[in-house]
Scaffold this motif. Structure first.
Motif, PDB file in Angstrom:
ATOM      1  N   ARG A 172      -1.742   7.941  -5.278  1.00  0.00           N
ATOM      2  CA  ARG A 172      -2.196   6.547  -5.428  1.00  0.00           C
ATOM      3  C   ARG A 172      -2.648   5.981  -4.087  1.00  0.00           C
ATOM      4  O   ARG A 172      -3.726   5.395  -3.972  1.00  0.00           O
ATOM      5  CB  ARG A 172      -1.078   5.685  -6.010  1.00  0.00           C
ATOM      6  CG  ARG A 172      -1.494   4.239  -6.198  1.00  0.00           C
ATOM      7  CD  ARG A 172      -0.298   3.378  -6.667  1.00  0.00           C
ATOM      8  NE  ARG A 172      -0.626   1.987  -6.550  1.00  0.00           N
ATOM      9  CZ  ARG A 172      -0.615   1.285  -5.422  1.00  0.00           C
ATOM     10  NH1 ARG A 172      -0.288   1.863  -4.289  1.00  0.00           N
ATOM     11  NH2 ARG A 172      -0.941   0.012  -5.405  1.00  0.00           N
ATOM     12  N   LEU A 173      -1.855   6.164  -3.043  1.00  0.00           N
ATOM     13  CA  LEU A 173      -2.232   5.671  -1.720  1.00  0.00           C
ATOM     14  C   LEU A 173      -3.512   6.337  -1.225  1.00  0.00           C
ATOM     15  O   LEU A 173      -4.375   5.670  -0.643  1.00  0.00           O
ATOM     16  CB  LEU A 173      -1.105   5.901  -0.715  1.00  0.00           C
ATOM     17  CG  LEU A 173       0.055   4.928  -0.781  1.00  0.00           C
ATOM     18  CD1 LEU A 173       1.204   5.408   0.086  1.00  0.00           C
ATOM     19  CD2 LEU A 173      -0.387   3.527  -0.378  1.00  0.00           C
ATOM     20  N   CYS A 174      -3.641   7.630  -1.442  1.00  0.00           N
ATOM     21  CA  CYS A 174      -4.865   8.322  -1.032  1.00  0.00           C
ATOM     22  C   CYS A 174      -6.074   7.749  -1.754  1.00  0.00           C
ATOM     23  O   CYS A 174      -7.133   7.562  -1.147  1.00  0.00           O
ATOM     24  CB  CYS A 174      -4.744   9.829  -1.299  1.00  0.00           C
ATOM     25  SG  CYS A 174      -3.650  10.680  -0.135  1.00  0.00           S
ATOM     26  N   ASP A 175      -5.923   7.440  -3.031  1.00  0.00           N
ATOM     27  CA  ASP A 175      -7.027   6.838  -3.780  1.00  0.00           C
ATOM     28  C   ASP A 175      -7.354   5.441  -3.250  1.00  0.00           C
ATOM     29  O   ASP A 175      -8.519   5.091  -3.074  1.00  0.00           O
ATOM     30  CB  ASP A 175      -6.697   6.778  -5.270  1.00  0.00           C
ATOM     31  CG  ASP A 175      -6.766   8.137  -5.938  1.00  0.00           C
ATOM     32  OD1 ASP A 175      -7.332   9.083  -5.340  1.00  0.00           O
ATOM     33  OD2 ASP A 175      -6.251   8.258  -7.062  1.00  0.00           O
ATOM     34  N   VAL A 176      -6.332   4.643  -2.981  1.00  0.00           N
ATOM     35  CA  VAL A 176      -6.552   3.285  -2.467  1.00  0.00           C
ATOM     36  C   VAL A 176      -7.285   3.321  -1.129  1.00  0.00           C
ATOM     37  O   VAL A 176      -8.231   2.565  -0.909  1.00  0.00           O
ATOM     38  CB  VAL A 176      -5.208   2.533  -2.316  1.00  0.00           C
ATOM     39  CG1 VAL A 176      -5.380   1.243  -1.520  1.00  0.00           C
ATOM     40  CG2 VAL A 176      -4.614   2.225  -3.698  1.00  0.00           C
ATOM     41  N   TYR A 177      -6.879   4.224  -0.250  1.00  0.00           N
ATOM     42  CA  TYR A 177      -7.440   4.276   1.103  1.00  0.00           C
ATOM     43  C   TYR A 177      -8.530   5.333   1.277  1.00  0.00           C
ATOM     44  O   TYR A 177      -8.970   5.603   2.384  1.00  0.00           O
ATOM     45  CB  TYR A 177      -6.320   4.476   2.129  1.00  0.00           C
ATOM     46  CG  TYR A 177      -5.438   3.257   2.194  1.00  0.00           C
ATOM     47  CD1 TYR A 177      -5.840   2.120   2.898  1.00  0.00           C
ATOM     48  CD2 TYR A 177      -4.228   3.206   1.503  1.00  0.00           C
ATOM     49  CE1 TYR A 177      -5.054   0.984   2.940  1.00  0.00           C
ATOM     50  CE2 TYR A 177      -3.439   2.068   1.535  1.00  0.00           C
ATOM     51  CZ  TYR A 177      -3.861   0.965   2.252  1.00  0.00           C
ATOM     52  OH  TYR A 177      -3.078  -0.159   2.281  1.00  0.00           O
ATOM     53  N   LYS A 178      -8.963   5.915   0.164  1.00  0.00           N
ATOM     54  CA  LYS A 178     -10.071   6.894   0.168  1.00  0.00           C
ATOM     55  C   LYS A 178      -9.807   8.071   1.105  1.00  0.00           C
ATOM     56  O   LYS A 178     -10.652   8.460   1.903  1.00  0.00           O
ATOM     57  CB  LYS A 178     -11.385   6.193   0.485  1.00  0.00           C
ATOM     58  CG  LYS A 178     -11.758   5.152  -0.565  1.00  0.00           C
ATOM     59  CD  LYS A 178     -13.027   4.419  -0.196  1.00  0.00           C
ATOM     60  CE  LYS A 178     -13.413   3.395  -1.241  1.00  0.00           C
ATOM     61  NZ  LYS A 178     -12.429   2.372  -1.528  1.00  0.00           N
TER      62      LYS A 178
END
Length: 132
Positions: A96-102
């Motif tokens: 989720r964090l990787c998706d949020v911060y690309k």
């Protein structure tokens, strides 16, 4: 680039072998890892790993904080979807964090190899799309 290397227990050997195979590429980057995985990588290679706590002791959350602070460019988290244990790091929160911060995240060896090969060729275009 700054890369996080994490592996569930059943895939730690796979992560070590991955790092041995790509040591020539990885040594050019800043590497982070959860405690046990990082120790095993360092024992098998000449790579310098900035180790956070082991996953069960909050290391996955420390990696998550690095993502949220824009301190990581790539995450390779070899997860075991069949036999992961309750004490192992929470992959869903990190994804989720990787998706949020690309931030690109590999959850298996094949994707990890593709991303490392892209780095070797100097293909870092995903950095252009990151939020400030």
């Amino acid at each position: 680039m700054k890369i996080a290397l994490i592996a569930h227990d059943e895939l730690k050997d796979t992560m070590v072998n991955f790092c041995i195979a790509y040591e020539g590429i990885l040594k050019e980057h800043v590497l982070f890892s959860t405690g046990t995985t990082g120790k095993r990588i360092e024992a098998a290679t000449e790579l310098k790993i900035d180790k956070v706590k082991s996953g069960p002791l909050g290391g996955d959350q420390q990696i998550g904080a690095l993502i949220a602070q824009d301190e990581l460019d790539l995450v390779i988290f070899l997860r075991d979807p069949l036999t992961s244990q309750p004490h192992e790091p929470d992959i869903q929160a990190l994804i989720r964090l990787c998706d949020v911060y690309k931030i690109p995240v590999a959850t298996n060896i094949a994707t990890g190899e593709l991303l490392v090969k892209a780095m070797e060729r100097g293909e870092f275009s995903w950095r252009l799309y990151k939020k400030s």
